[in-house]
Design an enzyme around this catalytic site. Structure first.
Site, PDB file in Angstrom:
ATOM      1  N   THR A 177       0.822  -1.210   0.000  1.00  0.00           N
ATOM      2  CA  THR A 177       0.000   0.000   0.000  1.00  0.00           C
ATOM      3  C   THR A 177       0.856   1.261   0.000  1.00  0.00           C
ATOM      4  O   THR A 177       2.001   1.236   0.478  1.00  0.00           O
ATOM      5  CB  THR A 177      -0.902  -0.002   1.265  1.00  0.00           C
ATOM      6  OG1 THR A 177      -1.457   1.288   1.460  1.00  0.00           O
ATOM      7  CG2 THR A 177      -0.095  -0.338   2.525  1.00  0.00           C
ATOM      8  N   GLU A 195       0.291   3.557   1.941  1.00  0.00           N
ATOM      9  CA  GLU A 195       0.260   4.085   3.307  1.00  0.00           C
ATOM     10  C   GLU A 195       1.591   3.909   4.026  1.00  0.00           C
ATOM     11  O   GLU A 195       1.854   4.564   5.033  1.00  0.00           O
ATOM     12  CB  GLU A 195      -0.892   3.451   4.101  1.00  0.00           C
ATOM     13  CG  GLU A 195      -2.217   3.666   3.383  1.00  0.00           C
ATOM     14  CD  GLU A 195      -3.464   3.339   4.193  1.00  0.00           C
ATOM     15  OE1 GLU A 195      -3.400   3.358   5.428  1.00  0.00           O
ATOM     16  OE2 GLU A 195      -4.498   3.078   3.555  1.00  0.00           O
TER      17      GLU A 195
HETATM   18  P1  NAD Z   1      -9.527  -7.422   2.374  1.00  0.00           P
HETATM   19  O1  NAD Z   1      -9.483  -7.149   3.853  1.00  0.00           O
HETATM   20  O2  NAD Z   1     -10.766  -7.154   1.608  1.00  0.00           O
HETATM   21  O3  NAD Z   1      -9.146  -8.953   2.097  1.00  0.00           O
HETATM   22  C1  NAD Z   1      -8.108  -9.606   2.791  1.00  0.00           C
HETATM   23  C2  NAD Z   1      -8.252 -11.103   2.530  1.00  0.00           C
HETATM   24  O4  NAD Z   1      -7.188 -11.783   3.225  1.00  0.00           O
HETATM   25  C3  NAD Z   1      -9.561 -11.698   3.050  1.00  0.00           C
HETATM   26  O5  NAD Z   1     -10.140 -12.561   2.092  1.00  0.00           O
HETATM   27  C4  NAD Z   1      -9.126 -12.476   4.293  1.00  0.00           C
HETATM   28  O6  NAD Z   1      -9.961 -13.600   4.564  1.00  0.00           O
HETATM   29  C5  NAD Z   1      -7.722 -12.898   3.899  1.00  0.00           C
HETATM   30  N1  NAD Z   1      -6.884 -13.186   5.075  1.00  0.00           N
HETATM   31  C6  NAD Z   1      -6.730 -12.406   6.176  1.00  0.00           C
HETATM   32  N2  NAD Z   1      -5.923 -13.023   7.061  1.00  0.00           N
HETATM   33  C7  NAD Z   1      -5.545 -14.199   6.489  1.00  0.00           C
HETATM   34  C8  NAD Z   1      -4.712 -15.271   6.913  1.00  0.00           C
HETATM   35  N3  NAD Z   1      -4.120 -15.258   8.118  1.00  0.00           N
HETATM   36  N4  NAD Z   1      -4.530 -16.314   6.079  1.00  0.00           N
HETATM   37  C9  NAD Z   1      -5.131 -16.355   4.863  1.00  0.00           C
HETATM   38  N5  NAD Z   1      -5.957 -15.380   4.434  1.00  0.00           N
HETATM   39  C10 NAD Z   1      -6.157 -14.302   5.233  1.00  0.00           C
HETATM   40  O7  NAD Z   1      -8.284  -6.627   1.795  1.00  0.00           O
HETATM   41  P2  NAD Z   1      -8.131  -5.867   0.392  1.00  0.00           P
HETATM   42  O8  NAD Z   1      -8.640  -4.495   0.531  1.00  0.00           O
HETATM   43  O9  NAD Z   1      -8.611  -6.729  -0.686  1.00  0.00           O
HETATM   44  O10 NAD Z   1      -6.534  -5.773   0.335  1.00  0.00           O
HETATM   45  C11 NAD Z   1      -5.763  -6.832  -0.221  1.00  0.00           C
HETATM   46  C12 NAD Z   1      -4.295  -6.468  -0.148  1.00  0.00           C
HETATM   47  O11 NAD Z   1      -4.056  -5.267  -0.872  1.00  0.00           O
HETATM   48  C13 NAD Z   1      -3.787  -6.226   1.271  1.00  0.00           C
HETATM   49  O12 NAD Z   1      -2.489  -6.767   1.381  1.00  0.00           O
HETATM   50  C14 NAD Z   1      -3.760  -4.704   1.391  1.00  0.00           C
HETATM   51  O13 NAD Z   1      -2.775  -4.296   2.301  1.00  0.00           O
HETATM   52  C15 NAD Z   1      -3.423  -4.312  -0.021  1.00  0.00           C
HETATM   53  N6  NAD Z   1      -3.929  -2.965  -0.454  1.00  0.00           N
HETATM   54  C16 NAD Z   1      -5.233  -2.629  -0.264  1.00  0.00           C
HETATM   55  C17 NAD Z   1      -5.685  -1.388  -0.707  1.00  0.00           C
HETATM   56  C18 NAD Z   1      -7.141  -0.978  -0.561  1.00  0.00           C
HETATM   57  O14 NAD Z   1      -7.484   0.169  -0.880  1.00  0.00           O
HETATM   58  N7  NAD Z   1      -8.039  -1.846  -0.132  1.00  0.00           N
HETATM   59  C19 NAD Z   1      -4.802  -0.501  -1.327  1.00  0.00           C
HETATM   60  C20 NAD Z   1      -3.467  -0.890  -1.506  1.00  0.00           C
HETATM   61  C21 NAD Z   1      -3.049  -2.135  -1.072  1.00  0.00           C
HETATM   62  P1  TYD Z   2     -10.645   4.079   4.516  1.00  0.00           P
HETATM   63  O1  TYD Z   2     -11.634   3.660   3.484  1.00  0.00           O
HETATM   64  O2  TYD Z   2     -10.708   3.442   5.868  1.00  0.00           O
HETATM   65  O3  TYD Z   2      -9.199   3.903   3.879  1.00  0.00           O
HETATM   66  P2  TYD Z   2      -7.739   4.385   4.437  1.00  0.00           P
HETATM   67  O4  TYD Z   2      -7.860   4.772   5.839  1.00  0.00           O
HETATM   68  O5  TYD Z   2      -6.944   3.120   4.282  1.00  0.00           O
HETATM   69  O6  TYD Z   2      -7.320   5.488   3.534  1.00  0.00           O
HETATM   70  O7  TYD Z   2     -10.779   5.641   4.718  1.00  0.00           O
HETATM   71  C1  TYD Z   2     -10.628   6.547   3.642  1.00  0.00           C
HETATM   72  C2  TYD Z   2     -10.681   7.952   4.188  1.00  0.00           C
HETATM   73  O8  TYD Z   2     -12.003   8.190   4.716  1.00  0.00           O
HETATM   74  C3  TYD Z   2      -9.731   8.170   5.370  1.00  0.00           C
HETATM   75  O9  TYD Z   2      -9.216   9.499   5.301  1.00  0.00           O
HETATM   76  C4  TYD Z   2     -10.605   8.026   6.595  1.00  0.00           C
HETATM   77  C5  TYD Z   2     -11.956   8.518   6.116  1.00  0.00           C
HETATM   78  N1  TYD Z   2     -13.135   7.873   6.734  1.00  0.00           N
HETATM   79  C6  TYD Z   2     -14.131   8.652   7.303  1.00  0.00           C
HETATM   80  O10 TYD Z   2     -14.073   9.900   7.308  1.00  0.00           O
HETATM   81  N2  TYD Z   2     -15.196   8.017   7.870  1.00  0.00           N
HETATM   82  C7  TYD Z   2     -15.315   6.666   7.913  1.00  0.00           C
HETATM   83  O11 TYD Z   2     -16.320   6.127   8.462  1.00  0.00           O
HETATM   84  C8  TYD Z   2     -14.295   5.868   7.302  1.00  0.00           C
HETATM   85  C9  TYD Z   2     -14.374   4.369   7.304  1.00  0.00           C
HETATM   86  C10 TYD Z   2     -13.212   6.521   6.726  1.00  0.00           C
END
Ligand code: NAD
Ligand code: TYD
Length: 350
Positions: free
Chosen positions: A131, A133
């Site tokens: 990420t 972040e």
């Molecule tokens: P998510 O929380 O929707 O999905 C995570 C998945 O991992 C779930 O299916 C969960 O069951 C599985 N999981 C958790 N713990 C586990 C374990 N111990 N063993 C096996 N499986 C396990 O997450 P996401 O938003 O799809 O993110 C996926 C990846 O992408 C993560 O590594 C996250 O850090 C990264 N990422 C997410 C975002 C975003 O905006 N969501 C952005 C950049 C990077």
């Molecule tokens: P989020 O979707 O949790 O992603 P991230 O924290 O990983 O960026 O949040 C996106 C932005 O929205 C973040 O600045 C926090 C804000 N936010 C709210 O203001 N209210 C909420 O209920 C949530 C979940 C997030």
């Protein structure tokens, strides 16, 4: 037939990556390893389930013995590692779970790949999904590049930063063929409604308050999830070992501005008077350690591998709202917890 292990494939981004790979590469056997935590939902992959080049494996990346045995048995050619605890707010209340899953889980996978691929690294690949972040926060100016120093502020981002360091260390120390990408905030279908966009869509639907943290001035750089999946495809196949790629859509939004757009689209789609949903906006106490601004420079990926996002935000947000409104059963199942029975129903008697 190449064997690719995708971890976390039942989650939000993972399910889109699994679908893309299963449909696009009939000569790959795709293994989806997922623990099915609250964030894992096999309903996300109903359409993929019957395909002969897809296999689901229920398992936990923190279980060292299980992971090593799985690698020994299946002899994977590649790993795309997405499994993680992914929500910042949960990491604030329960940081240990993030250390165990995101750091130890990643190290277990690295150890298994190292052991099984020793002396046979040629053509193998360990791709770690991370990420933006990890870079911490920006002020009003500038963008994160691949050489920006790590400066994580939440337990979530600290655990992802740590796992990134381990991945690079295994590349440097053991010659493991690793590659990493760091992506900005994703949005789109199948996202668990704890994250901003699906949470607010669901709350608007039920006329519930929209909790905006602080003054709503934090900025995030939003990318449609299917565009992240295509970037992962391109990097997995064409990136060089040891490289890092930033992924983002040059699509910065101040939270409150994004929320207003979402309210407007929802009013239109639900046939409500303009301005109705905005009345639900409620300012609440700010998130602790809340990063002010994320913004990604993805020019390296565009320049070197030719990837660019396919969707403009206005189109993406409309597509996203349409999906949640057309899939209210999915949303209701997820919010009620019924989705947790899916595995039992699907696999329970096998
Ligand atoms: P998510 O929380 O929707 O999905 C995570 C998945 O991992 C779930 O299916 C969960 O069951 C599985 N999981 C958790 N713990 C586990 C374990 N111990 N063993 C096996 N499986 C396990 O997450 P996401 O938003 O799809 O993110 C996926 C990846 O992408 C993560 O590594 C996250 O850090 C990264 N990422 C997410 C975002 C975003 O905006 N969501 C952005 C950049 C990077
Ligand atoms: P989020 O979707 O949790 O992603 P991230 O924290 O990983 O960026 O949040 C996106 C932005 O929205 C973040 O600045 C926090 C804000 N936010 C709210 O203001 N209210 C909420 O209920 C949530 C979940 C997030």
């Amino acid at each position: 037939m190449k064997k690719i292990l995708i971890t976390g494939g039942a989650g939000f981004i993972g399910s889109h990556v699994v679908r893309l790979f299963v449909n696009k590469y009939s000569d790959y056997q795709i293994y989806n390893l997922d623990k099915l935590t609250y964030a894992g939902n096999l309903e996300n992959l109903k359409d993929v389930e019957p395909k002969s080049n897809y296999q689901f494996v229920l398992g936990d990346i923190t279980d060292e013995k299980f992971i090593l045995e799985l690698f020994q048995k299946e002899q994977f050619d590649g790993v795309i590692h997405l499994a993680a605890e992914s929500h910042v707010d949960r990491s604030i209340t329960n940081p240990n779970e993030f250390v165990v899953t995101n750091v130890l889980g990643t190290v277990n996978l690295l150890n298994a790949a190292k052991a099984i691929w020793k002396g046979k690294e040629e053509g193998k690949r360990f791709y770690h999904i991370s990420t933006d972040e990890v870079y911490g926060t920006l002020g009003n100016e500038g963008l994160f590049t691949e050489v920006t120093s790590y400066d994580p502020h939440s337990p979530y981002s600290a655990s992802k930063a740590s796992s990134d360091h381990f991945v690079r260390a295994y590349g440097d120390t053991y010659g493991l063929p690793v590659i990493i990408s760091n992506c900005s905030n994703n949005y789109g279908p199948n996202q668990f409604p704890e994250k901003l966009i699906p949470l607010f869509i669901n709350n608007i639907r039920y006329n519930k308050p929209l909790p905006v943290y602080g003054k709503g001035v934090n900025v995030r750089d939003w990318l449609f999830v299917e565009d992240h999946a295509t970037a992962i495809d391109v990097i997995y196949h064409n990136g060089d070992n040891g490289e890092t790629f930033n992924i983002g859509g040059h699509n910065e939004w101040k939270n409150i501005d994004l929320i207003r757009v979402l309210c407007k689209v929802m009013d239109e789609k639900l046939g409500r008077e303009p301005g109705t949903s905005e009345k639900l906006i409620t300012y609440v106490t700010d998130r602790a350690g809340h990063d002010l601004r994320y913004a990604i420079d993805s020019s390296k990926l565009q320049r070197e591998l030719g990837w660019k996002p396919s969707l403009q935000f206005e189109e993406g947000i409309e597509k996203t709202v349409d999906w949640y409104l057309a899939n209210q059963e999915w949303l209701d199942g997820v919010t009620s917890g019924n989705y947790l029975n899916y595995y039992e129903n699907m696999y329970g008697n096998r």
